[in-house]
Each structure stands twice: as C-alpha cells, then as structure tokens.
Design a protein around this motif. Structure first.
Motif, PDB file in Angstrom:
ATOM      1  N   GLN A  13      -5.311  -5.371  -0.310  1.00  0.00           N
ATOM      2  CA  GLN A  13      -4.174  -6.157  -0.789  1.00  0.00           C
ATOM      3  C   GLN A  13      -3.313  -5.254  -1.655  1.00  0.00           C
ATOM      4  N   TRP A  14      -1.998  -5.410  -1.562  1.00  0.00           N
ATOM      5  CA  TRP A  14      -1.097  -4.611  -2.393  1.00  0.00           C
ATOM      6  C   TRP A  14       0.091  -5.456  -2.804  1.00  0.00           C
ATOM      7  N   GLY A  15       0.766  -4.999  -3.853  1.00  0.00           N
ATOM      8  CA  GLY A  15       1.872  -5.734  -4.442  1.00  0.00           C
ATOM      9  C   GLY A  15       3.205  -5.427  -3.789  1.00  0.00           C
ATOM     10  N   GLU A  16       4.251  -5.639  -4.541  1.00  0.00           N
ATOM     11  CA  GLU A  16       5.624  -5.493  -4.047  1.00  0.00           C
ATOM     12  C   GLU A  16       6.097  -4.046  -4.152  1.00  0.00           C
ATOM     13  N   CYS A  36       3.457   1.039  -5.885  1.00  0.00           N
ATOM     14  CA  CYS A  36       2.522   2.135  -5.608  1.00  0.00           C
ATOM     15  C   CYS A  36       2.946   2.877  -4.351  1.00  0.00           C
ATOM     16  N   SER A  37       2.407   4.084  -4.187  1.00  0.00           N
ATOM     17  CA  SER A  37       2.629   4.827  -2.955  1.00  0.00           C
ATOM     18  C   SER A  37       1.335   5.509  -2.545  1.00  0.00           C
ATOM     19  N   ASN A  55      -0.298  -0.591 -11.338  1.00  0.00           N
ATOM     20  CA  ASN A  55       1.105  -0.498 -10.925  1.00  0.00           C
ATOM     21  C   ASN A  55       1.598   0.946 -11.038  1.00  0.00           C
ATOM     22  N   ARG A  56       2.536   1.294 -10.155  1.00  0.00           N
ATOM     23  CA  ARG A  56       3.228   2.594 -10.197  1.00  0.00           C
ATOM     24  C   ARG A  56       2.283   3.777 -10.019  1.00  0.00           C
TER      25      ARG A  56
END
Length: 167
Positions: A13-16, A36-37, A55-56
């Motif tokens: 699962q990952w965010g926006e 994120c990348s 995050n990030r």
C-alpha cells in the motif's frame, strides 16, 4: 507500473503522489506514505515481516529493502536510500541517508539525519547516533554531520520524482 506482488494475503500500500518505477518491485506487507519514490530496479520485499516507509522517502535504483521474522524495516520520514544499498531488518530514523552500495544489517538503528557513507557496512545491532557519519567496513563513526546535510538528498528526490510523474 511497478511489479506489485501480494504475498501471504498482504498487498503493498502507498500514499499519494508516489513514483514507482516500472521495473521496481514491491512485494508483501509494505505500507508507504505520501510523496515517496522507488526507483529503477529497486526491490522492497516484505514477505516474513513488515516494511514501514514514512513520507518523502526515496529508495534509489537497485536498492534492496528486506526484513526478517521479528525484525521489520522501518524507514521514517525524509529518508534517502542510495543506489545499490542493502537495508535489512533495521530502523532508519527521520532524515537519514544510506549511501550508495552501503549495507545496514539486522536490528541496527540509524539516528536522525545520520549519514552512512557509500560502501559502508553497518553491523547487526549497531546504534548510530543523530547526525553521525559512519564509514568503513565495518562501519564506525568518523565525524558529525552539519544540521540538514542528509536532508538535502531527500529534498532533491522530491523534486526529480516529479519529472517522471508528468504526462
């Protein structure tokens, strides 16, 4: 789109606003925050325990993130994992940088804004303090980083990931 693999009923699962390179792999019990990348050839595999990403966070080309039973991986906000790094069953605190081809082993704890130099090997159970720079094989503290030095990398990847998200 990246290879997204469900393992033992758990799907990553990952965010926006995340960028997942088309040949990155995410498998199993992964929870990833916003912005994120995960770059080309990187593998994040959570098949026996969790991988929790804030995050990030940027996980650069050919990095490998993996855990072991009873020892999840935790990457707090603003962490940078360098090209070819191996991060195994450990915790990396907010704003830290794991250098290219560095290895961080089980149950190590990397402090806030710490820097693990390229090619360093952080042994299992090591405790790296905030803003400490560790280098060598095995890695040892070599000096203290200026405030914010490690965060520059996370900020840079926030910028360049948008090049790949554009249509």
């Amino acid at each position: 789109m990246a290879l997204i693999q469900t393992v033992k009923g758990k799907t990553p699962q990952w965010g926006e606003r995340c960028f997942l390179a088309e040949n990155a792999t995410l498998a199993g019990d992964i929870t990833m925050g916003d912005d994120c990348s995960v770059w080309f050839g990187a593998v994040v595999r959570a098949d026996v325990d969790a991988v929790v990403v804030g995050n990030r966070v940027n996980i650069q080309d050919c990095a490998c993130i993996h855990q072991t039973a009873g020892a999840p991986v935790v990457l707090e906000d603003d962490v940078s994992i360098g090209h070819g790094a191996v991060v195994h069953a450990c915790t990396v605190r907010r704003g830290a940088l794991i250098g290219m081809n560095a290895v961080v082993l089980d149950k190590a704890d990397i402090g806030e804004q710490a820097i693990i130099a390229a090619g360093a090997v952080v042994l299992a159970g090591s405790q790296v303090g905030p803003r400490e720079i560790w280098a060598g094989v095995p890695a040892r503290k070599v000096k203290t980083a200026p405030e914010g030095q490690a965060l520059e990398y996370a900020e840079h990847y926030m910028y360049i990931k948008e090049w790949y998200r554009e249509p």
